[in-house]
Design an enzyme around this catalytic site. Structure first.
Site, PDB file in Angstrom:
ATOM      1  N   LYS A   1     -46.356  45.931  12.276  1.00 36.61           N
ATOM      2  CA  LYS A   1     -45.690  46.902  13.147  1.00 36.61           C
ATOM      3  C   LYS A   1     -44.381  46.322  13.682  1.00 36.61           C
ATOM      4  O   LYS A   1     -43.338  46.946  13.636  1.00 36.61           O
ATOM      5  CB  LYS A   1     -46.632  47.282  14.293  1.00 36.61           C
ATOM      6  CG  LYS A   1     -46.022  48.287  15.243  1.00 36.61           C
ATOM      7  CD  LYS A   1     -46.998  48.712  16.317  1.00 36.61           C
ATOM      8  CE  LYS A   1     -46.280  49.568  17.356  1.00 36.61           C
ATOM      9  NZ  LYS A   1     -47.140  49.987  18.447  1.00 36.61           N
TER      10      LYS A   1
ATOM     11  N   HIS B   1     -82.506  39.049   9.845  1.00 37.07           N
ATOM     12  CA  HIS B   1     -82.991  37.735   9.419  1.00 37.07           C
ATOM     13  C   HIS B   1     -82.178  36.615  10.051  1.00 37.07           C
ATOM     14  O   HIS B   1     -82.195  35.487   9.567  1.00 37.07           O
ATOM     15  CB  HIS B   1     -82.956  37.655   7.885  1.00 37.07           C
ATOM     16  CG  HIS B   1     -83.855  38.692   7.267  1.00 37.07           C
ATOM     17  ND1 HIS B   1     -85.204  38.475   7.095  1.00 37.07           N
ATOM     18  CD2 HIS B   1     -83.604  39.958   6.872  1.00 37.07           C
ATOM     19  CE1 HIS B   1     -85.741  39.582   6.573  1.00 37.07           C
ATOM     20  NE2 HIS B   1     -84.795  40.492   6.435  1.00 37.07           N
TER      21      HIS B   1
ATOM     22  N   GLU C   1     -47.858  34.709  11.872  1.00 33.34           N
ATOM     23  CA  GLU C   1     -48.827  34.480  10.796  1.00 33.34           C
ATOM     24  C   GLU C   1     -48.435  35.275   9.545  1.00 33.34           C
ATOM     25  O   GLU C   1     -48.484  34.782   8.415  1.00 33.34           O
ATOM     26  CB  GLU C   1     -50.230  34.901  11.251  1.00 33.34           C
ATOM     27  CG  GLU C   1     -50.798  34.091  12.407  1.00 33.34           C
ATOM     28  CD  GLU C   1     -50.433  34.654  13.781  1.00 33.34           C
ATOM     29  OE1 GLU C   1     -49.366  35.307  13.912  1.00 33.34           O
ATOM     30  OE2 GLU C   1     -51.203  34.411  14.726  1.00 33.34           O
TER      31      GLU C   1
ATOM     32  N   GLY D   1     -51.188  49.292  16.828  1.00 29.64           N
ATOM     33  CA  GLY D   1     -51.569  48.591  15.594  1.00 29.64           C
ATOM     34  C   GLY D   1     -53.008  48.873  15.207  1.00 29.64           C
ATOM     35  O   GLY D   1     -53.328  49.147  14.047  1.00 29.64           O
ATOM     36  N   ARG D   2     -53.911  48.838  16.195  1.00 33.23           N
ATOM     37  CA  ARG D   2     -55.340  49.018  15.891  1.00 33.23           C
ATOM     38  C   ARG D   2     -55.708  50.476  15.622  1.00 33.23           C
ATOM     39  O   ARG D   2     -56.858  50.781  15.317  1.00 33.23           O
ATOM     40  CB  ARG D   2     -56.190  48.432  17.027  1.00 33.23           C
ATOM     41  CG  ARG D   2     -55.828  48.944  18.418  1.00 33.23           C
ATOM     42  CD  ARG D   2     -56.423  48.058  19.508  1.00 33.23           C
ATOM     43  NE  ARG D   2     -56.045  48.468  20.854  1.00 33.23           N
ATOM     44  CZ  ARG D   2     -54.928  48.102  21.481  1.00 33.23           C
ATOM     45  NH1 ARG D   2     -54.051  47.339  20.849  1.00 33.23           N
ATOM     46  NH2 ARG D   2     -54.682  48.490  22.714  1.00 33.23           N
TER      47      ARG D   2
ATOM     48  N   LYS E   1     -49.210  33.684  22.346  1.00 32.35           N
ATOM     49  CA  LYS E   1     -48.109  33.752  21.363  1.00 32.35           C
ATOM     50  C   LYS E   1     -46.864  33.069  21.929  1.00 32.35           C
ATOM     51  O   LYS E   1     -46.189  32.312  21.227  1.00 32.35           O
ATOM     52  CB  LYS E   1     -47.743  35.214  21.072  1.00 32.35           C
ATOM     53  CG  LYS E   1     -48.718  35.966  20.214  1.00 32.35           C
ATOM     54  CD  LYS E   1     -48.115  37.322  19.882  1.00 32.35           C
ATOM     55  CE  LYS E   1     -49.157  38.287  19.373  1.00 32.35           C
ATOM     56  NZ  LYS E   1     -48.676  39.640  19.211  1.00 32.35           N
TER      57      LYS E   1
ATOM     58  N   GLU F   1     -59.565  45.045  22.201  1.00 30.17           N
ATOM     59  CA  GLU F   1     -58.136  44.967  22.521  1.00 30.17           C
ATOM     60  C   GLU F   1     -57.745  46.158  23.403  1.00 30.17           C
ATOM     61  O   GLU F   1     -56.803  46.077  24.192  1.00 30.17           O
ATOM     62  CB  GLU F   1     -57.288  44.936  21.230  1.00 30.17           C
ATOM     63  CG  GLU F   1     -56.016  44.111  21.380  1.00 30.17           C
ATOM     64  CD  GLU F   1     -55.241  43.926  20.086  1.00 30.17           C
ATOM     65  OE1 GLU F   1     -54.845  44.924  19.458  1.00 30.17           O
ATOM     66  OE2 GLU F   1     -54.991  42.767  19.698  1.00 30.17           O
TER      67      GLU F   1
END
Ligand code: F6P
Length: 526
Positions: free
Chosen positions: A206, A384, A212, A267-268, A515, A353
């Site tokens: 975005k 399990h 990263e 973004g999400r 950040k 978020e």
């Protein structure tokens, strides 16, 4: 602003929580409870009968939603009011899946921007799948590598996995890969199997400033040139998806290969936008449009169904009851369909978020608990592993079970597999709700041949408190429409809770400090 604790329903709910509520084991003896507490929309059915609620609690929760002016807050979002006040932005991911033929309350400008870009995405996906997008040596692109992180990765990757069956393995189509982590191995483990001549990099961000993603993108470009791509032909192998086209252009991404979304898409919440391009390539543009249509169906339901029959609202109210009144701080999501492997991490970002806030929208400290810790993974595997703690540990963990009613995997024994999976889902939901009392356990052990003394010694270890609240969500099948509707359901659940808590679900300042510090450390190291 109406803070939740000032609403008449809040103390009423506190009193109900403090008073005696029958154990789920007793509540479930009502033969009509499951039917009364089940509701359906857009191919999804919610069975909320295993929530620890009585009719009085259900009424008070509905009153809380009404007193919170939920409908007015919802309409403000759909209209495009700047409800994300700390960033001064509207929140209009719903417009991304709006009816192509009729502009919604967001108006004609947003409508035409959205559908122009959607058409570009679908055209590009179609061309690429038809072999018409060529690399530097004139070969058709066969592999797409999406480079992005957080919301620029989780949504398309999750939906790609869930709908992978729609790409026919008998027809060699385009393969889509995802890289999010800047660890060198993450990128190399994808690139090492690819032919640079036939590989397209889709850089999804975005902001187009995410360290990263830019690290991975630069490294992948270097791999292309080291593997024969002349620097002047690099643009044939690059696509950018962003809300910051100027930033992408500065980094050399050509405008005709830049697909846009807008700052009013979080973004999400962006899987519905051009960010869905890798998904549209993987499943084809028609299926991508069906995915949008499924979400639209849930939007319509959210906007029109009465609160008592409104699926997202009911999911949100159960969440509020568990979080704020039963004081349960975590929430487990367990899909019983391996194609939904990535659904929990996707919802985890969307929910945590959005709702991980300690400030009301007016800037005052939160007066109520807000977002829970969301966690989980595939249910069958969880049984399990960590289900022991759910059944007998010291934490009460509310659960969402997600199942699929009809399965069509082309394996001879597919129906047997499916029976095993769904049987387990049902058994776990029931075991968590009802548990098994000490006396019942003692009786079972004695019936199995244990002496009374041995059974008495063993019973505490083998009895189950139960009373663990859960929702069971059934998709009638796992197809693009139902998946779109399922995601929209959780989006609107998160919206509804935030509207009641009076927090801004659409900023994410909490991720900034780390950040900034990383940047400062990087500069000091230079
Ligand atoms: O750091 C969190 C975050 O900003 C998320 O909100 C976002 O989805 C992700 O990083 C990626 O951001 P971008 O799409 O700008 O690269």
């Amino acid at each position: 602003m109406k803070l939740p604790t000032t609403l008449p329903a809040w103390p009423q709910l506190q009193a109900l929580a403090a008073g005696p509520t029958p154990h789920l084991r007793e509540l479930l003896t009502d033969p009509h409870r499951a039917q009364r507490l089940s509701l359906s929309a857009a191919g999804i059915t919610l069975d909320a009968s295993r929530q620890r609620t009585t009719p009085a609690i259900q009424q008070a929760l509905l009153a809380l939603a009404e007193q919170s002016d939920l409908a007015a807050q919802r309409d403000a979002m759909f209209r495009g009011d700047a409800i994300n006040a700390t960033e001064g932005r509207p929140v209009l991911h719903v417009a991304l899946r709006g009816d192509p033929l009729h502009a919604g309350p967001w108006g004609p400008t947003v409508q035409s921007d959205v559908h122009r870009e959607l058409a570009r995405v679908c055209d590009f996906a179609r061309d690429l799948n038809a072999g018409a997008v060529l690399g530097f040596a004139g070969d058709a692109i066969t592999d797409v590598v999406n480079i992005g992180i957080g919301g620029s990765d989780l949504g398309p990757r999750m939906a790609n996995d869930a709908l992978a069956h729609l790409s026919d393995p008998a027809v060699p189509g385009t393969r889509v890969h995802y890289v999010s982590n800047p660890d060198a191995w993450a990128l190399w483990s994808v690139l090492r199997g690819l032919d640079a001549k036939r590989t397209l990099l889709v850089v999804s961000s975005k902001t187009f400033t995410t360290q990263e993603t830019l690290t991975n993108a630069a490294s992948a470009q270097r791999w292309l040139t080291d593997n024969g791509c002349p620097p002047q032909d690099l643009s044939k192998h690059l696509v950018a998806i962003t809300a910051s086209p100027a930033q992408a252009a500065r980094l050399g991404y050509p405008s005709e290969r830049t697909f846009l979304f807008w700052d009013w898409v979080g973004g999400r919440y962006s899987v519905w936008s051009a960010l869905g391009l890798p998904l549209a390539i993987a499943i084809g543009p028609e299926n991508f449009r069906a995915f949008l249509a499924g979400a639209r169906e849930m939007d319509q339901h959210f906007c029109t169904a009465p609160l008592a029959q409104n699926l997202p609202v009911q999911l949100a109210l159960a969440g509020i009851w568990n979080r704020n009144f039963l004081q349960l701080p975590t929430h487990l999501i367990v899909p019983y369909a391996s194609r939904l492997l990535r659904f929990t991490p996707f919802v985890q970002q969307m929910d945590m978020e959005s709702s991980g806030k300690r400030t009301h929208t007016d800037g005052n400290p939160a007066t109520v608990d807000t977002g829970p810790i969301v966690w989980g993974g595939l249910g069958i595997d969880g049984q399990h592993a960590y289900f022991q703690l759910i059944h007998q540990g010291m934490h009460t963990v509310p659960v969402d079970f997600i199942g699929v009613q009809n399965e069509d995997t082309p394996l001879p024994l597919a129906a047997t597999h499916h029976g095993v999976v769904n049987l387990n889902l049902r058994a776990q939901a029931q075991a968590m709700a009802c548990g098994r009392s000490l006396q019942d356990t003692q009786a079972v052990l004695e019936k199995d041949g244990m002496s009374t003394a041995d059974a008495a010694a063993m019973a505490p270890h083998r009895s189950f408190e139960g009373n663990i609240p859960s929702n069971v969500l059934w998709l009638d099948r796992l197809d693009p429409q139902r998946l779109g509707a399922l995601i929209a359901l959780y989006e609107h659940k998160v919206f509804t809770q935030a509207a009641i808590w009076r927090i801004n679900a659409y900023d994410q300042w909490g991720v900034e400090l780390g950040k900034t510090m990383a940047k400062a450390m990087e500069q000091r190291a230079v």
